[in-house]
Design an enzyme around this catalytic site. Structure first.
Site, PDB file in Angstrom:
ATOM      1  N   GLY A 265       0.853  -1.201   0.000  1.00  0.00           N
ATOM      2  CA  GLY A 265       0.000   0.000   0.000  1.00  0.00           C
ATOM      3  C   GLY A 265       0.878   1.236   0.000  1.00  0.00           C
ATOM      4  N   GLY A 266       1.936   1.190  -0.813  1.00  0.00           N
ATOM      5  CA  GLY A 266       2.985   2.233  -0.767  1.00  0.00           C
ATOM      6  C   GLY A 266       2.636   3.491  -1.533  1.00  0.00           C
ATOM      7  N   ASP A 288       0.482  -1.689  -4.729  1.00  0.00           N
ATOM      8  CA  ASP A 288      -0.705  -0.860  -4.454  1.00  0.00           C
ATOM      9  C   ASP A 288      -1.726  -1.211  -5.525  1.00  0.00           C
ATOM     10  OD1 ASP A 288      -2.474   1.554  -3.966  1.00  0.00           O
ATOM     11  OD2 ASP A 288      -0.842   2.080  -2.614  1.00  0.00           O
ATOM     12  N   ASP A 319      -4.466  -6.093  -5.101  1.00  0.00           N
ATOM     13  CA  ASP A 319      -5.505  -5.736  -4.134  1.00  0.00           C
ATOM     14  C   ASP A 319      -5.106  -6.483  -2.869  1.00  0.00           C
ATOM     15  OD1 ASP A 319      -7.689  -5.808  -2.403  1.00  0.00           O
ATOM     16  OD2 ASP A 319      -9.101  -5.502  -4.032  1.00  0.00           O
ATOM     17  N   PHE A 320      -4.641  -5.762  -1.860  1.00  0.00           N
ATOM     18  CA  PHE A 320      -4.006  -6.460  -0.725  1.00  0.00           C
ATOM     19  C   PHE A 320      -4.991  -7.247   0.144  1.00  0.00           C
ATOM     20  CE2 PHE A 320      -3.255  -1.900   1.092  1.00  0.00           C
ATOM     21  CZ  PHE A 320      -4.523  -1.835   1.683  1.00  0.00           C
ATOM     22  N   ARG A 335       3.121   1.456   5.672  1.00  0.00           N
ATOM     23  CA  ARG A 335       3.169   2.805   6.236  1.00  0.00           C
ATOM     24  C   ARG A 335       1.825   3.518   6.042  1.00  0.00           C
ATOM     25  NH1 ARG A 335       3.981   7.803   4.341  1.00  0.00           N
ATOM     26  NH2 ARG A 335       5.239   9.242   5.539  1.00  0.00           N
ATOM     27  N   HIS A 339      -4.089   2.655   9.575  1.00  0.00           N
ATOM     28  CA  HIS A 339      -4.969   3.664  10.188  1.00  0.00           C
ATOM     29  C   HIS A 339      -6.211   3.948   9.328  1.00  0.00           C
ATOM     30  CE1 HIS A 339      -3.130   7.615   8.351  1.00  0.00           C
ATOM     31  NE2 HIS A 339      -3.331   6.701   7.444  1.00  0.00           N
TER      32      HIS A 339
END
Ligand SMILES: C[S@@+](CC[C@H](N)C(=O)[O-])C[C@H]1O[C@@H](n2cnc3c(N)ncnc32)[C@H](O)[C@@H]1O
Length: 449
Positions: A265-266, A288, A319-320, A335, A339
């Site tokens: 997801g960088g 990503d 798609d993680f 990173r 959240h």
């Protein structure tokens, strides 16, 4: 609760004033040591320590202490009604910032140290002269822009961050537009029996404010500017919060050449780009969503084409939640992704990462970690000296602001260390260590159980 060391408000106020004076001296001395003085607020030339990534640790710490002590001192000496009223009116400043960002006022003032009359600015920006003047005066009163002569405004150190070529201005645009509007609906969202307890993004305040959840809105062709602004805002956020300092946070030098780091997801890979610049023997696998990976390729072609030629960077769309991540990397680096999600999705994502890992892989979570407000002799966190709050109060308020911002945007949250350890253990990880990664970040190291 009042500190036992400082019995009353007078002794606390004096201690806070002394702390401010001592920390100002630390900063003055650090500037003199580099042959400089602290740039005046009116200056428009860059100072040596304007970027957090270049700021010595003692200056960053002194700034946090000064910010915390100034706010606590004002709250101590002012009448409660005055303090509360000022806090309540805080919303008008971001409203005005959005106007000047959209009107590109800082761009219009570039190269004009003598300033420009508000009539000229208003004409160029197609705004009402009187109203733009009032907006600029509110901002200048808060030290962003200066009024050099009546109704003549010029840039200063702060307003230069609003120039459109600075990614900070995209962050300001995102937060003062989508963020401020979402925050305005937090009350209705929390009191609603359905959305109040929900952790689903579609129940977040953002939807009440904008009609649909953030990433749905950003997918619409007519709203492309929002998606572009979001990607740029991520770079702005990283720059101002020391996020680019990853190269200095972890002992990368000790790793063998060819060590692989999967940036999960960088986004454009802006966090790992400086890492590769500092440690070219490392290999990055950037993962990503497909559309974001296309933006990332453009970004690296512009910013570090050598890394593409030398195959230091590999772009792998994913798609993680649904696809397997690249298997067998030495590090998996996540990173500011967790959240965005509630516990269920975080555990799903971390479990997916766990499946891609070998027994020697390491997981690094780079995120904001909320610190306790109650002093504790066994805390793993560095605690501010008394009479300050142990979590550095307003010196680190960005963490708590971002927590509420995440609630408004996507119904997610920033987490405490205990919450991260719990997420990790539910996905098959053992917590190893916390690395200090700047003003608003920590790097949490985990190994697979
Ligand atoms: C808040 S951004 C963080 C980006 C980057 N790591 C940083 O620190 O700036 C979250 C990232 O997660 C990506 N993302 C969201 N859902 C995803 C999915 N299902 N699969 C892969 N990436 C996803 C977004 O495209 C975005 O780049």
């Amino acid at each position: 609760m009042s500190s036992k060391l400082y019995e009353n408000g007078s002794s606390q106020a004096v201690a806070l004033a002394d702390l401010i004076a001592a920390q100002v001296q630390v900063i003055v001395t650090a500037y003199s040591a580099s042959g400089q003085t602290i740039p005046s607020l009116d200056s428009t030339t860059a100072g040596p320590f304007d970027e957090p990534a270049n700021t010595p640790a003692n200056i960053s710490m002194a700034i946090q202490l000064i910010e915390a002590a100034c706010a606590q001192l004002c709250a101590t000496v002012a009448s409660p009604g005055h303090s509360i009223t000022k806090k309540t009116y805080n919303y008008v400043e971001p409203a005005c910032m959005l106007v000047v960002v959209n009107a590109k006022i800082a761009d219009l003032l570039l190269g004009k140290p003598e300033g420009e009359h508000v009539e000229v600015l208003a004409k160029q920006a197609e705004l009402d002269t009187g109203k733009l003047g009032r907006v600029l005066r509110l901002l200048a009163t808060n030290h962003c822009f200066i009024e050099v002569k009546p109704n003549v405004f010029a840039n200063n150190r702060l307003s230069l961050k609003l120039v459109s070529s600075d990614p900070t201005s995209a962050m300001v645009g995102l937060l003062t537009d989508e963020g401020l509007k979402s925050s305005a609906y937090v009350n209705e969202t929390l009191f609603d029996p359905k959305s109040g307890p929900s952790m689903l993004p579609e129940d977040a305040a953002f939807k009440r404010a904008h009609g649909s959840p953030i990433f749905e809105l950003h997918k619409r062709p007519e709203e492309k500017y929002r998606a572009d602004r979001f990607a740029e805002a991520m770079i702005g956020w990283a720059t101002v919060t020391d996020g680019n300092d990853l190269s200095k946070v972890y002992p990368w030098d000790e790793l063998p050449p060819g060590t692989t780091i999967c940036d999960v997801g960088g986004n454009t890979g802006h966090a790992t780009l400086p890492l590769i610049k500092a440690h070219p023997k490392l290999q990055i696998v950037l993962q990503d969503l497909p559309a974001v990976i296309e933006q990332a390729k453009e970004f690296w072609r512009r910013e570090n084409p050598k890394a593409i030629d030398n195959q230091n960077i590999h772009f792998v769309p994913v798609d993680f939640f649904k696809d397997s991540l690249t298997h067998g990397c030495d590090y998996y680096y996540i990173r500011h992704v967790l959240h965005n999600w509630a516990e269920v999705e975080c555990i799903m994502l971390l479990t997916n990462v766990r499946k891609a890992m070998t027994s020697s892989s390491t997981l690094l979570i780079h995120d904001m970690v909320l610190q306790p407000l109650v002093r504790n002799t066994t805390s793993v966190f560095d605690q501010a000296p008394e009479p300050l709050l142990p979590n550095y109060g307003v010196g680190r308020v960005l963490l708590y602001q971002q927590d509420i911002n995440m609630m408004g945007f996507v119904n997610s949250k920033e987490r405490t260390l205990e919450e991260f350890i719990d997420l990790g253990s539910q996905a098959g990880f053992d917590f190893v260590k916390i690395w200090d990664a700047g003003e608003a970040n920590s790097l949490l190291e985990f190994r697979a159980l």
